[in-house]
Design an enzyme around this catalytic site. Structure first.
Site, PDB file in Angstrom:
ATOM      1  N   HIS A 464       0.765  -1.213  -0.014  1.00  0.00           N
ATOM      2  CA  HIS A 464       0.028  -0.012  -0.085  1.00  0.00           C
ATOM      3  C   HIS A 464       0.842   1.330   0.104  1.00  0.00           C
ATOM      4  CE1 HIS A 464      -3.189  -2.762   2.049  1.00  0.00           C
ATOM      5  NE2 HIS A 464      -3.095  -2.783   0.936  1.00  0.00           N
TER       6      HIS A 464
HETATM    7  C1  LIG Z   1       0.206  -7.441  -4.844  1.00  0.00           C
HETATM    8  C2  LIG Z   1      -0.777  -6.388  -4.408  1.00  0.00           C
HETATM    9  C3  LIG Z   1      -1.829  -6.859  -3.497  1.00  0.00           C
HETATM   10  C4  LIG Z   1      -2.703  -5.647  -3.094  1.00  0.00           C
HETATM   11  N1  LIG Z   1      -3.913  -5.969  -2.524  1.00  0.00           N
HETATM   12  C5  LIG Z   1      -4.891  -5.059  -2.415  1.00  0.00           C
HETATM   13  C6  LIG Z   1      -6.253  -5.268  -1.806  1.00  0.00           C
HETATM   14  O1  LIG Z   1      -6.240  -6.572  -1.743  1.00  0.00           O
HETATM   15  N2  LIG Z   1      -7.130  -4.480  -1.602  1.00  0.00           N
HETATM   16  C7  LIG Z   1      -6.726  -2.997  -1.840  1.00  0.00           C
HETATM   17  O2  LIG Z   1      -7.667  -2.180  -1.578  1.00  0.00           O
HETATM   18  N3  LIG Z   1      -5.510  -2.591  -2.344  1.00  0.00           N
HETATM   19  C8  LIG Z   1      -4.546  -3.765  -2.513  1.00  0.00           C
HETATM   20  N4  LIG Z   1      -3.419  -3.452  -3.092  1.00  0.00           N
HETATM   21  C9  LIG Z   1      -2.996  -1.964  -3.356  1.00  0.00           C
HETATM   22  C10 LIG Z   1      -3.912  -1.486  -4.277  1.00  0.00           C
HETATM   23  O3  LIG Z   1      -4.215  -2.452  -5.683  1.00  0.00           O
HETATM   24  C11 LIG Z   1      -3.075  -0.168  -5.004  1.00  0.00           C
HETATM   25  O4  LIG Z   1      -3.157   0.888  -3.946  1.00  0.00           O
HETATM   26  C12 LIG Z   1      -3.909   0.873  -6.065  1.00  0.00           C
HETATM   27  O5  LIG Z   1      -4.251  -0.218  -7.118  1.00  0.00           O
HETATM   28  C13 LIG Z   1      -2.927   1.720  -6.752  1.00  0.00           C
HETATM   29  O6  LIG Z   1      -3.665   2.580  -7.488  1.00  0.00           O
HETATM   30  P1  LIG Z   1      -2.774   3.523  -8.395  1.00  0.00           P
HETATM   31  O7  LIG Z   1      -3.794   3.816  -9.511  1.00  0.00           O
HETATM   32  O8  LIG Z   1      -2.233   4.589  -7.576  1.00  0.00           O
HETATM   33  O9  LIG Z   1      -1.554   2.765  -9.405  1.00  0.00           O
HETATM   34  P2  LIG Z   1      -1.494   1.489 -10.113  1.00  0.00           P
HETATM   35  O10 LIG Z   1      -2.899   0.893 -10.270  1.00  0.00           O
HETATM   36  O11 LIG Z   1      -0.480   0.589 -10.059  1.00  0.00           O
HETATM   37  O12 LIG Z   1      -1.722   2.120 -11.689  1.00  0.00           O
HETATM   38  C14 LIG Z   1      -0.356   2.577 -12.236  1.00  0.00           C
HETATM   39  C15 LIG Z   1      -0.351   2.362 -13.629  1.00  0.00           C
HETATM   40  O13 LIG Z   1       0.446   3.202 -14.484  1.00  0.00           O
HETATM   41  C16 LIG Z   1       1.093   2.342 -15.204  1.00  0.00           C
HETATM   42  N5  LIG Z   1       2.360   3.368 -15.544  1.00  0.00           N
HETATM   43  C17 LIG Z   1       3.496   3.357 -14.703  1.00  0.00           C
HETATM   44  N6  LIG Z   1       4.578   3.949 -15.191  1.00  0.00           N
HETATM   45  C18 LIG Z   1       3.887   4.346 -16.585  1.00  0.00           C
HETATM   46  C19 LIG Z   1       4.732   4.837 -17.707  1.00  0.00           C
HETATM   47  N7  LIG Z   1       5.999   5.131 -17.511  1.00  0.00           N
HETATM   48  N8  LIG Z   1       4.131   4.688 -19.111  1.00  0.00           N
HETATM   49  C20 LIG Z   1       2.671   4.201 -19.044  1.00  0.00           C
HETATM   50  N9  LIG Z   1       2.154   3.725 -17.822  1.00  0.00           N
HETATM   51  C21 LIG Z   1       2.798   3.647 -16.819  1.00  0.00           C
HETATM   52  C22 LIG Z   1       1.251   1.143 -14.727  1.00  0.00           C
HETATM   53  O14 LIG Z   1       1.324   0.362 -15.694  1.00  0.00           O
HETATM   54  C23 LIG Z   1       0.028   1.080 -13.882  1.00  0.00           C
HETATM   55  O15 LIG Z   1      -1.192   0.410 -14.801  1.00  0.00           O
HETATM   56  C24 LIG Z   1      -2.647  -4.385  -3.522  1.00  0.00           C
HETATM   57  C25 LIG Z   1      -1.310  -4.099  -4.251  1.00  0.00           C
HETATM   58  C26 LIG Z   1      -0.607  -5.023  -4.800  1.00  0.00           C
HETATM   59  C27 LIG Z   1       0.603  -4.620  -5.636  1.00  0.00           C
END
Ligand SMILES: Cc1cc2nc3c(=O)[nH]c(=O)nc-3n(C[C@H](O)[C@H](O)[C@H](O)COP(=O)(O)OP(=O)(O)OC[C@H]3O[C@@H](n4cnc5c(N)ncnc54)[C@H](O)[C@@H]3O)c2cc1C
Length: 529
Positions: A464
């Protein structure tokens, strides 16, 4: 390639932001994602988490962490549409209302609980139906688990024996207590944000989704974001944004892209030969994450995952059942039960979270473990320790340097130690104690020094990370409370990185809420212009 708005990153927040923007037919929106479409059976089937394709995970290693004996930690991050919601544990938690009221008290006007609750409700499609706290019609399907393990139930029952109350709805009136988590699934399948927010828009002429496209940097001209430099099909090119750019590349990707674009700590950028556009030391600072202590237990029970002939047979049967009925072993989200407990009397909200996992998770599931079993996890919900994200290199394809600095603040260690003791007490209470499970690496829970040594030897993230592009009211905060980047026009950040403080729970639902709100902020700003 010219659009009104470009969204960088098709993850939890980026998918929701792009969908919200594209809901306005007058806006042309381009969503750019480094990974692929992420629509294969390994992503869709919850119980296939261990077989998740490598291409769906950035799989970062951290820097050595001082308080963890110099150990290098692991930071999985989703890569591809859905982002981390396509590889996560599917637990649906919003956090505690206190978290958001605290954000507002820190100066993030418009982010109190009463402000964010309508957005959570609008997004949520809870199969139990809607009420004052829940949405029943939203695109993000939230379901009860279809086939949880009896061992996870024993964990809940044992906690109840210790006067920890039963809680069937952690997003209801009270977060406190133990129970089964609700999950972002539909018909027993993972419900990533790609499925929830992007699939319904397939064919919409005002939304272009570019996958397999790496963003190198944001193009900034005369103090305004005018486009994005990308690598696609082996070529570098520029995509132009007439209205602005939304950066949703996650807690590691967003600060990395800002730094590559010249927005970050000036001295650090200079080390990598990057011209400074805006000296913003808070970019990449303030990394907060849930540090998790875990204990593995051996238990010869075929309802638990395990490497054995019986385990393989259970998988085959589970696969057939899943295909036919959408039930059975392969619907597991692994982190099936657990909950929230307040152990410090002065804490404003629960300070510990527990997860029961339906498998022995060793080294984040990367070590193959013989036999069947489960693991118990406890984490500190609002850590004091702060880490950072920096550049390793000016190459956009290189991994960033990540240091969560876990347990660098002694208060986190003290709380985690007390949480580990409570978790041990639950495991030693019927009906848990009657299962006959064997702790894999027993430790003397009365010996604080020994317990701390164990905690330093095994703890790591429960996935997280937040805070690396923090929102706040001050000139040195990265974004303001409308998620607009300070000092640059036409640039917003929307993902877990903007959280000024880590919320008390899992971070997927909050990230999605942040993405959708940003869509509204951008639309309002473009209309006003
Ligand atoms: C293994 C795991 C288990 C988890 N379990 C849970 C759970 O059970 N419940 C829960 O609530 N949360 C859980 N989480 C946390 C939750 O999923 C994350 O906090 C949330 O998805 C973050 O969202 P975000 O939009 O910040 O980033 P992300 O969803 O990570 O999105 C970022 C995106 O940007 C893209 N990106 C990055 N750099 C570039 C670039 N240079 N060019 C183009 N694209 C790029 C990536 O490929 C990705 O698709 C878990 C996370 C993980 C990794």
């Amino acid at each position: 390639m010219e659009f009104d708005v470009i969204v960088i990153g098709g993850g939890s927040a980026g998918s929701a932001a792009a969908a919200r923007l594209a809901a306005d037919p007058k806006l042309s929106v381009c969503l750019i994602e480094a990974g692929g479409r992420n629509d294969d059976v390994f992503v869709r089937t919850p119980g296939f988490l261990a077989f998740m394709p490598k291409r769906s995970n950035w799989a970062y290693d951290t820097e050595p962490m001082d308080a963890l004996n110099g150990r290098i930690g692991y930071q999985p991050r989703g890569r591809g549409l859905g982002g981390s919601s396509a590889i996560n544990g599917m637990v649906y938690i919003r956090g505690n209302r206190w978290d958001y009221d605290n954000w507002a008290a820190l100066g993030c006007t418009g982010w109190g609980w009463d402000d964010v609750l309508p957005v959570f409700r609008r997004q949520e499609g809870n199969e139990r139906g809607g009420d004052a706290l829940h949405g029943g019609e939203g695109p993000l399907n939230v379901a009860d688990q279809r086939s949880p393990s009896p061992v996870g139930q024993a964990f809940v029952d044992a906690a109840n024996q210790l006067q920890i109350p039963r809680n069937d709805d952690f997003n209801g009136p009270s977060q406190e207590g133990m129970g089964h988590y609700q999950v972002t699934q539909k018909d027993g399948q993972r419900w990533s944000t790609a499925r929830a927010f992007l699939d319904p828009l397939a064919g919409r002429s005002n939304l272009t989704v570019l996958t397999a496209t790496l963003v190198e940097k944001i193009v900034i001209e005369n103090g305004r974001a005018t486009g994005v430099a990308i690598q696609r099909g082996g070529r570098s090119q520029i995509v132009t944004a007439r209205g602005g750019v939304v950066l949703s590349a996650g807690a590691f990707g967003s600060p990395q892209i800002l730094m590559l674009s010249g927005i970050g700590a000036g001295a650090h950028l200079a080390q990598h030969g990057i011209p400074v556009v805006r000296d913003t030391p808070a970019v990449g600072a303030d990394l907060q994450d849930h540090c998790d202590y875990l204990v593995g237990y051996d238990l010869d029970d075929p309802t638990l995952f395990g490497a054995s002939l019986r385990g393989m047979w259970a998988m085959v049967k589970g696969w057939i059942e899943h295909r036919r009925h959408g039930t059975g072993l392969l619907t597991t989200n692994f982190a099936e039960s657990g909950g929230f407990v307040t152990i410090r009397p002065d804490a404003p909200a629960p300070d510990l979270q527990f997860h029961f996992m339906r498998a022995i998770i060793q080294n984040h599931g990367r070590d193959k473990v013989r036999g069947h079993g489960f693991s118990l996890h406890v984490c500190v919900l609002r850590p004091e320790s702060r880490g950072w994200v920096r550049l390793n290199s000016a190459d956009p394809a290189a991994a960033p340097a990540i240091n969560p600095n876990f347990l660098s603040d002694e208060r986190d260690m003290a709380l985690l130690r007390d949480g580990a003791k409570l978790m041990h007490r639950i495991a030693a209470t019927p009906p848990m104690s009657q299962l006959g499970a064997r702790e894999r690496n027993p430790v003397d829970y009365h010996d604080d020094a020994a317990l701390e040594a164990r905690i330093r030897a095994v703890s790591d993230t429960i996935y997280h990370p937040v805070g690396t592009c923090r929102m706040g009211p001050d000139a040195d905060d990265v974004v303001d409370p409308t998620l607009a980047l300070r000092g640059i026009e036409g640039l917003w950040v929307a993902d877990a990185s903007i959280m000024p403080r880590l919320i008390s729970g899992n971070t997927n639902a909050p990230s999605i809420m942040i993405g959708e709100r940003c869509g509204d902020f951008v639309r309002a700003s473009l209309q006003a212009a």
